[in-house]
Design a protein around this motif. Structure first.
Motif, mmCIF file in Angstrom:
data_model
loop_
_atom_site.group_PDB
_atom_site.id
_atom_site.type_symbol
_atom_site.label_atom_id
_atom_site.label_comp_id
_atom_site.label_asym_id
_atom_site.label_seq_id
_atom_site.Cartn_x
_atom_site.Cartn_y
_atom_site.Cartn_z
ATOM 1 N N ALA A 88 0.893 -1.211 -0.186
ATOM 2 C CA ALA A 88 0.106 0.001 -0.004
ATOM 3 C C ALA A 88 0.864 1.171 0.073
ATOM 4 N N ALA A 89 0.619 2.275 -0.712
ATOM 5 C CA ALA A 89 1.327 3.517 -0.740
ATOM 6 C C ALA A 89 0.603 4.469 -0.828
ATOM 7 N N GLY A 90 1.494 5.753 -0.610
ATOM 8 C CA GLY A 90 0.629 6.959 -0.744
ATOM 9 C C GLY A 90 0.949 7.415 -2.311
ATOM 10 N N TYR A 163 3.686 8.656 9.029
ATOM 11 C CA TYR A 163 3.477 8.765 7.615
ATOM 12 C C TYR A 163 4.129 10.248 7.405
ATOM 13 N N GLU A 164 4.453 10.579 6.192
ATOM 14 C CA GLU A 164 5.184 11.861 6.031
ATOM 15 C C GLU A 164 4.806 12.936 6.504
ATOM 16 N N VAL A 180 4.992 6.688 -2.098
ATOM 17 C CA VAL A 180 5.946 6.524 -0.796
ATOM 18 C C VAL A 180 5.375 5.642 0.106
ATOM 19 N N GLY A 181 6.155 4.862 0.507
ATOM 20 C CA GLY A 181 5.674 3.665 1.288
ATOM 21 C C GLY A 181 6.821 3.285 2.304
ATOM 22 N N MET A 182 6.385 2.389 3.086
ATOM 23 C CA MET A 182 7.332 1.819 4.314
ATOM 24 C C MET A 182 7.804 0.340 4.007
ATOM 25 N N THR A 205 -3.447 3.663 -1.644
ATOM 26 C CA THR A 205 -4.505 4.011 -0.564
ATOM 27 C C THR A 205 -5.077 5.487 -0.304
ATOM 28 N N ASN A 206 -4.110 6.336 -0.609
ATOM 29 C CA ASN A 206 -4.310 7.600 -0.071
ATOM 30 C C ASN A 206 -3.273 8.644 -0.831
ATOM 31 N N ALA A 208 -0.603 11.154 -0.892
ATOM 32 C CA ALA A 208 0.444 11.607 0.163
ATOM 33 C C ALA A 208 0.030 12.614 1.030
ATOM 34 N N LEU A 216 -4.006 11.304 7.708
ATOM 35 C CA LEU A 216 -3.833 9.642 7.433
ATOM 36 C C LEU A 216 -4.092 8.932 8.431
ATOM 37 N N VAL A 221 -6.226 3.277 5.422
ATOM 38 C CA VAL A 221 -5.496 2.557 4.547
ATOM 39 C C VAL A 221 -5.965 1.254 4.013
#
Ligand code: HPA
Length: 243
Positions: A88-90, A163-164, A180-182, A205-206, A208, A216, A221
């Protein structure tokens, strides 16, 4: 390797012939994040054999990069030649929307870590792996042949677990990150090092932080991921069926 909200995708991959808790295989920690499963499934799909990791280990859980990469190395040593990573990523690129799957074309590893630090284990792979085509052009073309609407984007990996901040999102964009993700980047590095072909698919999922209207929330998410699960499951199953 199925990330947040991607677990239902496994149901469409074929016949499950065995399922074991990851902890029983050795080298895996207990799962700790809501939404992440903790088993490995052995799946038969025609003459293909698939190992589906129903969850992953994240750096932000406090694990060493080698522990994060352990599933990939286990799979490759077990005979897997193709690694499919989902996450899942922004989304940062204008026009991206929540619920959209995006192929990862390249990555920027800003986690500050790598699973290749230390003496190189030559049995696993070379000291200096080439990352020019880390995300297989062949597999991306195959995925686009199945779903021509699929876009491609650069995934920037951070350690999380925050989250950022909006300022960090501007930095990510300035650096060329479009997602962007983890997760994902350390696993992709380990897979390339081990000689596997890599396909990675992000589910946006969203937007950023600072680009969307809302703050967020991990539950949001997961909810977006759950709503998209059917389409994602079909996509991954189709791709895996044609590899
Ligand atoms: N940032 C980092 N990781 C994420 C995000 C995000 O916006 N959405 C889902 N995983």
């Amino acid at each position: 390797m199925l990330g947040s909200g991607w677990r239902t995708a496994a149901a469409r991959m074929g016949e499950v012939v065995a399922e074991v808790p990851m902890v029983e295989l050795g080298g895996f920690p207990e799962a700790s994040v809501a939404g992440h499963g903790d088993t490995v499934r052995s799946i038969r799909n025609g003459d293909r054999r698939i190992l589906a990791f129903m969850g992953r280990v994240h750096l932000y859980e406090g694990h060493h990069p080698n522990v994060v990469a352990h599933g990939i190395r286990t799979a490759v040593r077990a005979g897997c030649r193709t690694v499919v990573l989902t996450n899942a990523a922004g989304g940062l690129r204008p026009g991206m929307t929540a619920g959209q799957p995006v192929l990862v074309s390249d990555h920027i590893n800003l986690t500050g870590h790598t699973p290749l630090l230390g003496p190189n284990d030559d049995r696993l792979g070379p000291r200096f792996p080439d990352m020019t085509t880390a995300y297989s052009p062949r597999l991306r073309a195959l995925a686009r042949a199945i779903d021509p609407d699929l876009e491609e984007a650069v995934y920037l990996g951070l350690a999380g677990p925050t989250y950022e901040t909006p300022a960090e999102v501007r930095m990510v964009a300035a650096m060329g990150g479009e997602l962007v993700g983890m997760s994902t980047v350390l696993e992709a590095i380990a897979a390339v090092h081990a000689g596997a072909e890599v396909l990675a698919v992000s589910l946006v999922t969203n937007l950023a932080a600072g680009l969307g209207d809302d703050a967020l929330d991990h539950d949001d998410v997961l909810a977006v991921a759950a709503r998209s699960a059917e389409r994602m499951g079909g996509l991954i199953a189709d791709v895996v069926g044609r590899i």
